[in-house]
Design a protein around this motif. Structure first.
Motif, PDB file in Angstrom:
ATOM      1  N   ARG A 116      10.749 -11.064   8.357  1.00  0.00           N
ATOM      2  CA  ARG A 116      10.178 -11.662   7.160  1.00  0.00           C
ATOM      3  C   ARG A 116       9.507 -10.595   6.291  1.00  0.00           C
ATOM      4  N   ALA A 117       8.837  -9.638   6.932  1.00  0.00           N
ATOM      5  CA  ALA A 117       8.175  -8.562   6.190  1.00  0.00           C
ATOM      6  C   ALA A 117       9.206  -7.730   5.436  1.00  0.00           C
ATOM      7  N   MET A 118      10.316  -7.403   6.094  1.00  0.00           N
ATOM      8  CA  MET A 118      11.354  -6.608   5.427  1.00  0.00           C
ATOM      9  C   MET A 118      11.973  -7.389   4.262  1.00  0.00           C
ATOM     10  N   ALA A 119      12.168  -8.669   4.452  1.00  0.00           N
ATOM     11  CA  ALA A 119      12.725  -9.492   3.371  1.00  0.00           C
ATOM     12  C   ALA A 119      11.783  -9.499   2.173  1.00  0.00           C
ATOM     13  N   GLU A 142       2.470  -6.448  -2.885  1.00  0.00           N
ATOM     14  CA  GLU A 142       2.912  -7.595  -2.087  1.00  0.00           C
ATOM     15  C   GLU A 142       1.803  -7.865  -1.076  1.00  0.00           C
ATOM     16  N   GLU A 143       1.241  -9.065  -1.142  1.00  0.00           N
ATOM     17  CA  GLU A 143       0.126  -9.412  -0.253  1.00  0.00           C
ATOM     18  C   GLU A 143       0.624 -10.032   1.044  1.00  0.00           C
ATOM     19  N   TYR A 144      -0.132  -9.773   2.075  1.00  0.00           N
ATOM     20  CA  TYR A 144       0.070 -10.366   3.401  1.00  0.00           C
ATOM     21  C   TYR A 144       1.510 -10.223   3.890  1.00  0.00           C
ATOM     22  N   LEU A 145       1.948  -8.968   3.968  1.00  0.00           N
ATOM     23  CA  LEU A 145       3.296  -8.691   4.476  1.00  0.00           C
ATOM     24  C   LEU A 145       3.402  -9.002   5.959  1.00  0.00           C
ATOM     25  N   LEU A 146       2.378  -8.618   6.676  1.00  0.00           N
ATOM     26  CA  LEU A 146       2.338  -8.827   8.121  1.00  0.00           C
ATOM     27  C   LEU A 146       0.894  -8.692   8.584  1.00  0.00           C
ATOM     28  N   GLU A 147       0.698  -8.892   9.854  1.00  0.00           N
ATOM     29  CA  GLU A 147      -0.642  -8.738  10.423  1.00  0.00           C
ATOM     30  C   GLU A 147      -0.660  -7.564  11.385  1.00  0.00           C
ATOM     31  N   ARG A 148      -1.767  -6.849  11.379  1.00  0.00           N
ATOM     32  CA  ARG A 148      -1.978  -5.783  12.361  1.00  0.00           C
ATOM     33  C   ARG A 148      -3.347  -6.002  12.971  1.00  0.00           C
ATOM     34  N   ASP A 149      -3.367  -6.274  14.267  1.00  0.00           N
ATOM     35  CA  ASP A 149      -4.617  -6.552  14.983  1.00  0.00           C
ATOM     36  C   ASP A 149      -5.392  -7.694  14.315  1.00  0.00           C
ATOM     37  N   GLY A 150      -4.654  -8.722  13.872  1.00  0.00           N
ATOM     38  CA  GLY A 150      -5.290  -9.888  13.273  1.00  0.00           C
ATOM     39  C   GLY A 150      -5.710  -9.717  11.825  1.00  0.00           C
ATOM     40  N   THR A 151      -5.450  -8.543  11.265  1.00  0.00           N
ATOM     41  CA  THR A 151      -5.837  -8.287   9.878  1.00  0.00           C
ATOM     42  C   THR A 151      -4.587  -8.245   9.001  1.00  0.00           C
ATOM     43  N   VAL A 153      -1.895  -7.108   6.352  1.00  0.00           N
ATOM     44  CA  VAL A 153      -1.493  -5.821   5.774  1.00  0.00           C
ATOM     45  C   VAL A 153      -0.868  -6.111   4.417  1.00  0.00           C
ATOM     46  N   ASN A 154      -1.442  -5.519   3.383  1.00  0.00           N
ATOM     47  CA  ASN A 154      -0.949  -5.680   2.016  1.00  0.00           C
ATOM     48  C   ASN A 154      -0.263  -4.400   1.565  1.00  0.00           C
ATOM     49  N   LEU A 155       0.605  -4.530   0.603  1.00  0.00           N
ATOM     50  CA  LEU A 155       1.296  -3.376   0.034  1.00  0.00           C
ATOM     51  C   LEU A 155       0.844  -3.229  -1.407  1.00  0.00           C
ATOM     52  N   ALA A 156       0.368  -2.057  -1.759  1.00  0.00           N
ATOM     53  CA  ALA A 156      -0.038  -1.789  -3.136  1.00  0.00           C
ATOM     54  C   ALA A 156       0.121  -0.301  -3.396  1.00  0.00           C
ATOM     55  N   LEU A 157       1.045   0.035  -4.279  1.00  0.00           N
ATOM     56  CA  LEU A 157       1.230   1.436  -4.640  1.00  0.00           C
ATOM     57  C   LEU A 157       1.899   1.541  -5.995  1.00  0.00           C
ATOM     58  N   GLU A 158       1.826   2.729  -6.544  1.00  0.00           N
ATOM     59  CA  GLU A 158       2.458   3.010  -7.822  1.00  0.00           C
ATOM     60  C   GLU A 158       3.608   3.974  -7.575  1.00  0.00           C
ATOM     61  N   LEU A 159       4.740   3.719  -8.216  1.00  0.00           N
ATOM     62  CA  LEU A 159       5.905   4.594  -8.081  1.00  0.00           C
ATOM     63  C   LEU A 159       6.301   5.090  -9.460  1.00  0.00           C
ATOM     64  N   ALA A 160       6.358   6.409  -9.611  1.00  0.00           N
ATOM     65  CA  ALA A 160       6.735   7.010 -10.891  1.00  0.00           C
ATOM     66  C   ALA A 160       8.251   7.165 -10.970  1.00  0.00           C
ATOM     67  N   ARG A 161       8.785   7.028 -12.166  1.00  0.00           N
ATOM     68  CA  ARG A 161      10.224   7.183 -12.370  1.00  0.00           C
ATOM     69  C   ARG A 161      10.680   8.564 -11.898  1.00  0.00           C
ATOM     70  N   HIS A 162       9.873   9.579 -12.174  1.00  0.00           N
ATOM     71  CA  HIS A 162      10.233  10.939 -11.764  1.00  0.00           C
ATOM     72  C   HIS A 162      10.426  11.030 -10.250  1.00  0.00           C
ATOM     73  N   ASP A 163       9.528  10.404  -9.504  1.00  0.00           N
ATOM     74  CA  ASP A 163       9.641  10.416  -8.039  1.00  0.00           C
ATOM     75  C   ASP A 163      10.876   9.641  -7.581  1.00  0.00           C
TER      76      ASP A 163
END
Length: 196
Positions: A116-119, A142-151, A153-163
């Motif tokens: 589900r997290a990968m999807a 993307e919020e609440y992708l999965l849980e780690r130790d009951g907490t 895990v959210n995804l939040a990052l910036e990706l530049a076109r150059h990268d």
């Protein structure tokens, strides 16, 4: 009930036959199978008078084709084609997904086990690719992708076109190599082309 079906120019005979059979299973009388670059040239240059040499580049979801076509008074002739049946937009998406997975793994969370997290990562990956077509950077959240130790895990990052361009440079090189092979097959140079 009749159909002309387009296929990638680099489809094998077996892939073309499977496409024809799929059309017949769908209840269609398949009149013809034509290459997508030919169809694109026919549509793009409808009612064209005169003579042009055109390069048609088609990067689809799973295949890449490039064809050099000659158009003269509505007659389209494919002079040469080249491509890759295993290179497409999905591969470009996958580079962003790999980047997101690596970022999460660096934070101690592994999203590869819970499907589900990968999807939930794949969607934002494709959205980011599209956004980077005309924006210098994109924010991926993307919020609440999965849980780690009951907490959570959210995804939040910036990706530049150059990268991102750095990530996909190998794929871009493959497309350019195919262009040069097609031009060589047509015995033309870039300066001989009227349009791309």
């Amino acid at each position: 009930h009749k159909a002309v079906i387009t296929v990638p120019a680099y489809f094998s005979d077996a892939q073309r036959q499977a496409t024809r059979e799929a059309g017949e299973i769908a209840g269609l009388e398949v009149l013809r199978i034509i290459n997508e670059p030919t169809a694109a040239a026919l549509s793009y240059e409808a009612n064209h008078q005169g003579h042009k040499k055109v390069l048609v580049s088609d990067l689809g979801g799973g295949t890449f084709d490039v064809s050099v076509v000659s158009i003269e008074d509505n007659v389209v002739e494919v002079l040469a084609s080249h491509g890759n049946n295993h290179l497409g937009g999905d591969d470009f998406d996958a580079k962003i997904v790999e980047h997101l997975v690596a970022r999460l793994q660096a934070q101690g969370a592994d999203p590869t086990a819970p499907r589900r997290a990968m999807a939930r990562i794949n969607g934002p990956g494709e959205t980011a690719k599209i956004a980077l077509s005309d924006q210098p950077y994109v924010r991926i959240e993307e919020e609440y992708l999965l849980e780690r130790d009951g907490t959570p895990v959210n995804l939040a990052l910036e990706l530049a076109r150059h990268d991102y361009e750095g990530m996909i440079s190998g794929y871009i090189d493959e497309t350019l190599e195919a262009v040069h092979i097609a031009l060589k097959g047509a015995e033309l140079t870039v300066s001989d082309l009227d349009e791309v």
